[in-house]
Design a protein around this motif. Structure first.
Motif, PDB file in Angstrom:
ATOM      1  N   ARG A   1      -3.501  21.252  11.897  1.00  0.00           N
ATOM      2  CA  ARG A   1      -2.361  22.084  11.535  1.00  0.00           C
ATOM      3  C   ARG A   1      -1.265  21.203  10.935  1.00  0.00           C
ATOM      4  NH1 ARG A   1      -2.323  26.895  14.672  1.00  0.00           N
ATOM      5  NH2 ARG A   1      -4.000  26.948  16.245  1.00  0.00           N
ATOM      6  N   PRO A   2      -0.472  21.736  10.014  1.00  0.00           N
ATOM      7  CA  PRO A   2       0.693  20.978   9.563  1.00  0.00           C
ATOM      8  C   PRO A   2       1.608  20.655  10.738  1.00  0.00           C
ATOM      9  CG  PRO A   2       0.263  22.816   8.085  1.00  0.00           C
ATOM     10  CD  PRO A   2      -0.621  23.010   9.280  1.00  0.00           C
ATOM     11  N   ALA A   3       2.106  19.441  10.800  1.00  0.00           N
ATOM     12  CA  ALA A   3       3.013  19.039  11.874  1.00  0.00           C
ATOM     13  C   ALA A   3       4.396  19.623  11.627  1.00  0.00           C
ATOM     14  CB  ALA A   3       3.097  17.525  11.942  1.00  0.00           C
ATOM     15  N   PRO A   4       5.110  19.973  12.681  1.00  0.00           N
ATOM     16  CA  PRO A   4       6.507  20.393  12.499  1.00  0.00           C
ATOM     17  C   PRO A   4       7.298  19.320  11.765  1.00  0.00           C
ATOM     18  CG  PRO A   4       5.757  20.812  14.743  1.00  0.00           C
ATOM     19  CD  PRO A   4       4.680  19.999  14.085  1.00  0.00           C
ATOM     20  N   THR A   5       8.224  19.741  10.942  1.00  0.00           N
ATOM     21  CA  THR A   5       8.956  18.776  10.107  1.00  0.00           C
ATOM     22  C   THR A   5       9.751  17.777  10.930  1.00  0.00           C
ATOM     23  OG1 THR A   5      10.753  20.387   9.923  1.00  0.00           O
ATOM     24  CG2 THR A   5       9.109  20.368   8.163  1.00  0.00           C
ATOM     25  N   ASP A   6      10.106  18.134  12.153  1.00  0.00           N
ATOM     26  CA  ASP A   6      10.896  17.234  12.996  1.00  0.00           C
ATOM     27  C   ASP A   6      10.062  16.579  14.086  1.00  0.00           C
ATOM     28  OD1 ASP A   6      10.373  19.485  14.459  1.00  0.00           O
ATOM     29  OD2 ASP A   6      12.414  19.740  15.242  1.00  0.00           O
TER      30      ASP A   6
ATOM     31  N   ASN B   1     -14.262  15.780  15.664  1.00  0.00           N
ATOM     32  CA  ASN B   1     -12.889  15.708  15.156  1.00  0.00           C
ATOM     33  C   ASN B   1     -12.765  16.397  13.798  1.00  0.00           C
ATOM     34  OD1 ASN B   1     -14.293  13.079  14.160  1.00  0.00           O
ATOM     35  ND2 ASN B   1     -12.472  13.238  12.850  1.00  0.00           N
ATOM     36  N   VAL B   2     -11.539  16.730  13.456  1.00  0.00           N
ATOM     37  CA  VAL B   2     -11.210  17.230  12.126  1.00  0.00           C
ATOM     38  C   VAL B   2     -10.144  16.300  11.563  1.00  0.00           C
ATOM     39  CG1 VAL B   2     -10.325  19.133  10.730  1.00  0.00           C
ATOM     40  CG2 VAL B   2     -11.744  19.617  12.743  1.00  0.00           C
ATOM     41  N   ALA B   3     -10.518  15.491  10.568  1.00  0.00           N
ATOM     42  CA  ALA B   3      -9.583  14.583   9.911  1.00  0.00           C
ATOM     43  C   ALA B   3      -8.974  15.267   8.695  1.00  0.00           C
ATOM     44  CB  ALA B   3     -10.291  13.293   9.499  1.00  0.00           C
ATOM     45  N   VAL B   4      -7.790  14.778   8.310  1.00  0.00           N
ATOM     46  CA  VAL B   4      -7.075  15.327   7.157  1.00  0.00           C
ATOM     47  C   VAL B   4      -6.642  14.166   6.273  1.00  0.00           C
ATOM     48  CG1 VAL B   4      -5.153  16.733   6.358  1.00  0.00           C
ATOM     49  CG2 VAL B   4      -6.232  17.246   8.564  1.00  0.00           C
ATOM     50  N   GLY B   5      -6.963  14.257   4.983  1.00  0.00           N
ATOM     51  CA  GLY B   5      -6.595  13.207   4.052  1.00  0.00           C
ATOM     52  C   GLY B   5      -7.433  11.957   4.255  1.00  0.00           C
ATOM     53  N   GLY B   6      -7.003  10.877   3.641  1.00  0.00           N
ATOM     54  CA  GLY B   6      -7.722   9.624   3.788  1.00  0.00           C
ATOM     55  C   GLY B   6      -8.571   9.278   2.588  1.00  0.00           C
ATOM     56  N   ASP B   7      -9.354   8.205   2.757  1.00  0.00           N
ATOM     57  CA  ASP B   7     -10.051   7.591   1.636  1.00  0.00           C
ATOM     58  C   ASP B   7     -11.088   8.495   0.982  1.00  0.00           C
ATOM     59  OD1 ASP B   7      -8.592   5.323   2.193  1.00  0.00           O
ATOM     60  OD2 ASP B   7     -10.168   4.405   3.402  1.00  0.00           O
ATOM     61  N   TRP B   8     -11.801   9.289   1.763  1.00  0.00           N
ATOM     62  CA  TRP B   8     -12.894  10.072   1.179  1.00  0.00           C
ATOM     63  C   TRP B   8     -12.436  11.442   0.676  1.00  0.00           C
ATOM     64  CZ3 TRP B   8     -18.001  11.830   4.016  1.00  0.00           C
ATOM     65  CH2 TRP B   8     -18.950  12.197   3.052  1.00  0.00           C
ATOM     66  N   PRO B   9     -11.840  12.299   1.505  1.00  0.00           N
ATOM     67  CA  PRO B   9     -11.512  13.636   1.012  1.00  0.00           C
ATOM     68  C   PRO B   9     -10.287  13.692   0.125  1.00  0.00           C
ATOM     69  CG  PRO B   9     -10.814  13.437   3.273  1.00  0.00           C
ATOM     70  CD  PRO B   9     -11.562  12.163   2.950  1.00  0.00           C
ATOM     71  N   GLY B  10      -9.421  12.651   0.171  1.00  0.00           N
ATOM     72  CA  GLY B  10      -8.168  12.725  -0.563  1.00  0.00           C
ATOM     73  C   GLY B  10      -7.167  13.602   0.167  1.00  0.00           C
ATOM     74  N   PRO B  11      -5.964  13.764  -0.388  1.00  0.00           N
ATOM     75  CA  PRO B  11      -4.909  14.476   0.328  1.00  0.00           C
ATOM     76  C   PRO B  11      -5.106  15.989   0.321  1.00  0.00           C
ATOM     77  CG  PRO B  11      -4.143  13.843  -1.843  1.00  0.00           C
ATOM     78  CD  PRO B  11      -5.498  13.208  -1.675  1.00  0.00           C
ATOM     79  N   PRO B  12      -4.577  16.671   1.333  1.00  0.00           N
ATOM     80  CA  PRO B  12      -4.565  18.130   1.305  1.00  0.00           C
ATOM     81  C   PRO B  12      -3.572  18.623   0.254  1.00  0.00           C
ATOM     82  CG  PRO B  12      -3.276  17.332   3.152  1.00  0.00           C
ATOM     83  CD  PRO B  12      -3.913  16.118   2.522  1.00  0.00           C
ATOM     84  N   ASP B  13      -3.660  19.914  -0.059  1.00  0.00           N
ATOM     85  CA  ASP B  13      -2.707  20.508  -0.991  1.00  0.00           C
ATOM     86  C   ASP B  13      -2.379  21.926  -0.538  1.00  0.00           C
ATOM     87  OD1 ASP B  13      -4.840  22.127  -1.814  1.00  0.00           O
ATOM     88  OD2 ASP B  13      -5.241  20.954  -3.613  1.00  0.00           O
ATOM     89  N   ALA B  14      -1.750  22.686  -1.395  1.00  0.00           N
ATOM     90  CA  ALA B  14      -1.314  24.026  -1.015  1.00  0.00           C
ATOM     91  C   ALA B  14      -2.479  24.949  -0.689  1.00  0.00           C
ATOM     92  CB  ALA B  14      -0.455  24.626  -2.127  1.00  0.00           C
ATOM     93  N   SER B  15      -3.681  24.618  -1.160  1.00  0.00           N
ATOM     94  CA  SER B  15      -4.837  25.472  -0.899  1.00  0.00           C
ATOM     95  C   SER B  15      -5.526  25.157   0.424  1.00  0.00           C
ATOM     96  CB  SER B  15      -5.858  25.321  -2.036  1.00  0.00           C
ATOM     97  OG  SER B  15      -6.499  24.043  -1.978  1.00  0.00           O
ATOM     98  N   THR B  16      -5.158  24.062   1.071  1.00  0.00           N
ATOM     99  CA  THR B  16      -5.819  23.655   2.311  1.00  0.00           C
ATOM    100  C   THR B  16      -5.521  24.667   3.416  1.00  0.00           C
ATOM    101  OG1 THR B  16      -5.541  21.350   1.659  1.00  0.00           O
ATOM    102  CG2 THR B  16      -6.090  21.782   3.962  1.00  0.00           C
ATOM    103  N   PRO B  17      -6.549  25.203   4.055  1.00  0.00           N
ATOM    104  CA  PRO B  17      -6.298  26.220   5.086  1.00  0.00           C
ATOM    105  C   PRO B  17      -5.546  25.660   6.286  1.00  0.00           C
ATOM    106  CG  PRO B  17      -8.599  25.539   5.098  1.00  0.00           C
ATOM    107  CD  PRO B  17      -7.988  24.917   3.889  1.00  0.00           C
ATOM    108  N   SER B  18      -4.720  26.492   6.885  1.00  0.00           N
ATOM    109  CA  SER B  18      -3.972  26.108   8.075  1.00  0.00           C
ATOM    110  C   SER B  18      -3.859  27.309   9.011  1.00  0.00           C
ATOM    111  CB  SER B  18      -2.575  25.636   7.699  1.00  0.00           C
ATOM    112  OG  SER B  18      -1.793  25.430   8.855  1.00  0.00           O
ATOM    113  N   PRO B  19      -4.375  27.208  10.232  1.00  0.00           N
ATOM    114  CA  PRO B  19      -5.089  26.028  10.744  1.00  0.00           C
ATOM    115  C   PRO B  19      -6.473  25.896  10.130  1.00  0.00           C
ATOM    116  CG  PRO B  19      -5.209  27.801  12.332  1.00  0.00           C
ATOM    117  CD  PRO B  19      -4.309  28.281  11.236  1.00  0.00           C
TER     118      PRO B  19
END
Length: 284
Positions: free
Chosen positions: A94-99, A250-268
């Protein structure tokens, strides 16, 4: 585990080697016995899986982005991993809270939270079948994984690693299975791949490895697609899989292989695990 070039590697090796899985001596052994350990995830919603079998790892920065410059901070919060009350374990990114102020390796703060559960020190497979029925999240920047690490006490990659399945970012129908050892790791990991009939997030599939003496076979829904034996390893053919190996989810987000998430990435982005079963011999 640096997976930067795993895609090209797995495609090449899958085409070269997956045909060996059809030979009589490389097919998975039929499951005719009861599992010696299983997790069926019965229990009330928003409760934790049994601590007798499961550990929950936490962090990002101190783990150097979990070796892949990943963006998620693993937590022990039930928002990231819990039973769903319907016989499943849910692992959600899930996206982390901004704070939130969660320290990250590649940037000041981690922008996602997720979970990483292991059976290290509690349950392990020596020889036999590891079988996991699960529905895996798909989408840009995601890397859900079901995998195993060796319990020999050696630093990775000498520890040995078997990736039972990984589904990367923009390849929602492709399942990768890979092995890592002392002289074949990171971009030199040895593996294969297979294609699902629909996105991995659309249906449950049974992901398995059959771990026999000097042979490991990967399968999806009972259909083998890749077999590894010592003869496929580079010299000096360091075979490190005759040992107890524990499970990781585990569910990883971003990194060397998948690249960064974007606006289309499902949440959660949720991995839903129906069951885990170990057949054969091991420790519990």
């Amino acid at each position: 585990m640096n997976r930067r070039t795993r895609l090209a590697l797995a495609l090449a090796l899958g085409g070269l080697l997956c045909g060996c899985a059809s030979a009589p001596d490389t097919r998975p052994s039929p499951v005719t016995e009861e599992p010696f350990w299983q997790a069926e995830f019965d229990g009330a919603a928003d409760t934790r899986p049994s601590e007798e079998s499961w550990n929950t790892e936490v962090g990002n920065r101190d783990a150097e982005g979990w070796g892949n410059n990943e963006l998620q901070y693993y937590t022990d919060d039930v928002a990231n991993s819990a039973l769903d009350g319907a016989g499943h374990l849910s692992i959600s990114a899930r996206p982390a809270p901004t704070d939130s102020g969660l320290p990250c390796y590649t940037q000041e703060f981690c922008t996602w939270t997720s979970a990483r559960l292991t059976t290290e020190g509690k349950v392990a497979l020596t020889h036999g079948r590891a079988e996991i029925r699960a529905k895996l999240p798909t989408g840009t920047g995601l890397l859900p994984a079901i995998w195993m690490l060796g319990d020999n006490g050696v630093e990775w990659p000498g520890q040995g690693e078997i990736d039972i399945c990984e589904v990367v970012g923009g390849e929602p129908r492709t399942v990768y299975g890979t092995a890592h050892g002392p002289t074949y790791f990171n971009e030199n990991g040895i593996g294969g791949s297979t294609t699902l009939p629909a996105d991995a997030s659309q249906a449950f599939h049974t992901y398995a490895v059959d771990k026999q003496p000097r042979r490991v076979t990967w399968s999806v829904d009972g259909k083998p697609y890749f077999t590894l034996t010592p003869s496929e390893l580079p010299a000096p053919r360091d075979w490190v899989f005759e040992q107890d190996m524990h499970l990781l989810l585990n569910v990883a987000v971003g990194g060397d292989w998948p690249g960064p998430p974007d606006a289309s990435t499902p949440s959660p982005a949720t991995m839903t695990v129906d069951y885990v079963r170990f057949y054969g011999t091991g420790r519990k």
